[in-house]
Design an enzyme around this catalytic site. Structure first.
Site, short mmCIF file in Angstrom:
data_model
loop_
_atom_site.label_atom_id
_atom_site.label_comp_id
_atom_site.label_asym_id
_atom_site.label_seq_id
_atom_site.Cartn_x
_atom_site.Cartn_y
_atom_site.Cartn_z
N CYS A 114 0.97 -1.27 0.05
CA CYS A 114 -0.04 0.00 0.00
C CYS A 114 0.87 1.33 0.11
O CYS A 114 1.48 1.78 -1.02
CB CYS A 114 -1.04 0.05 1.25
SG CYS A 114 -2.42 1.14 0.92
N HIS A 223 -3.47 -5.62 1.27
CA HIS A 223 -2.64 -5.97 2.59
C HIS A 223 -2.55 -7.38 2.79
O HIS A 223 -3.31 -7.98 3.52
CB HIS A 223 -3.31 -5.16 3.67
CG HIS A 223 -3.33 -3.66 3.53
ND1 HIS A 223 -2.02 -2.99 4.32
CD2 HIS A 223 -3.91 -2.75 2.72
CE1 HIS A 223 -2.34 -1.61 3.86
NE2 HIS A 223 -3.25 -1.58 3.01
N GLU A 225 -0.64 -8.67 5.04
CA GLU A 225 -0.38 -8.95 6.33
C GLU A 225 -1.80 -9.04 7.12
O GLU A 225 -1.60 -9.22 8.41
CB GLU A 225 0.46 -7.89 6.82
CG GLU A 225 -0.04 -6.41 7.02
CD GLU A 225 -0.48 -5.68 5.74
OE1 GLU A 225 -0.69 -4.40 6.08
OE2 GLU A 225 -0.19 -6.22 4.78
#
Length: 263
Positions: A114, A223, A225
């Site tokens: 991002c 994302h 994560e």
């Protein structure tokens, strides 16, 4: 009156007891950079730890990389996205070391997520640029991605053409580049992730993530994560239906890098 439940009956929010994928991964040190305005540094560090590696906190003003084997530039709004998203962070002292390490003969693996992707384009480690979403609105949702390139340091655990689902949250997520650059990315197989099931932000060629020519630097807007831990992941998965927050499709991004560094 509260009901007493056995250990087997007690619902788990997350299973934190899963062993590391490979015990050797603990020897791999992955630096996670924090800029003023970074939001997802702890999430990225936890993803590294869940994958089995050792996360190392790096501060934007540090003068060296503390001997790490790879670097993650996490999401957020570095410097409040003033001027352009990532434009100021690109000049942070530590970025000079990261650029040098990425371009060195060894080619340190670098992942930009991002805002980190935006920083990588501003630092010219990746081509193109990020502008406001086509709808001029902030987007936050689970997003399906198609894996287009499994030859990078960060995608070796995937299969080409595989669909994964990870959260997407951005307001400057529209990837743009001139036609020559887009043609080069396509011809050189450097599009790593492509939006599936609809383009959420107007990115050219449905591009969600790209790599450099060597495959050690990868940037993506969604994302991974945030989809690594059961109970705290996505509500969907490319592998099939999952229970609420059980999607962990993003974990293999981090496992891929650890495995790559142990070759």
């Amino acid at each position: 009156m509260a009901q007493n439940l056995t250990a087997e009956q007690t619902p788990l929010v997350a299973d934190l007891s899963e062993p590391a994928t490979d015990s050797r991964f603990a020897d791999v040190r992955v630096g996670v950079v924090t800029f003023p305005g970074t939001l997802d540094d702890r999430d990225a560090a936890r993803a590294v730890e869940i994958a089995g590696g050792t996360a190392v906190q790096l501060w934007y003003a540090d003068k060296d990389l503390d001997g790490v084997d790879a670097v993650i530039l996490p999401g957020g709004f570095s410097y409040g996205d003033y001027l352009r998203a990532g434009a100021i962070a690109r000049f942070a002292p530590l970025m000079d070391r990261i650029v040098d390490a990425a371009n060195a003969r060894e080619g340190m693996p670098v992942l930009g997520i991002c805002n980190g992707f935006q920083v990588l384009t501003e630092a010219h480690l990746l081509p193109g640029s990020m502008i406001k979403n086509e709808q001029l609105k902030f987007i936050c949702r689970d997003q399906a991605l198609r894996v287009e390139n499994t030859d990078t340091a960060w995608t070796g655990r995937f299969e080409q053409g595989q669909t994964i689902v990870v959260p997407l949250k951005n307001q400057d997520g529209q990837y743009v580049a001139d036609q020559r650059t887009l043609d080069e990315l396509e011809a050189e197989h450097r599009v790593v992730f492509r939006y599936a099931g609809g383009n959420p932000n107007g990115s050219r060629n449905d591009i969600a993530g790209i790599t450099n020519a060597r495959g050690n630097v990868v940037g993506l807007m969604p994302h991974p994560e945030h989809a690594v831990e059961p109970g705290f992941g996505a509500d969907l998965s490319g592998s099939g239906p999952v229970q609420m927050r059980q999607g962990t499709d993003g974990l293999d991004v981090f496992v891929s890098a650890l495995g790559h560094l142990l070759r």
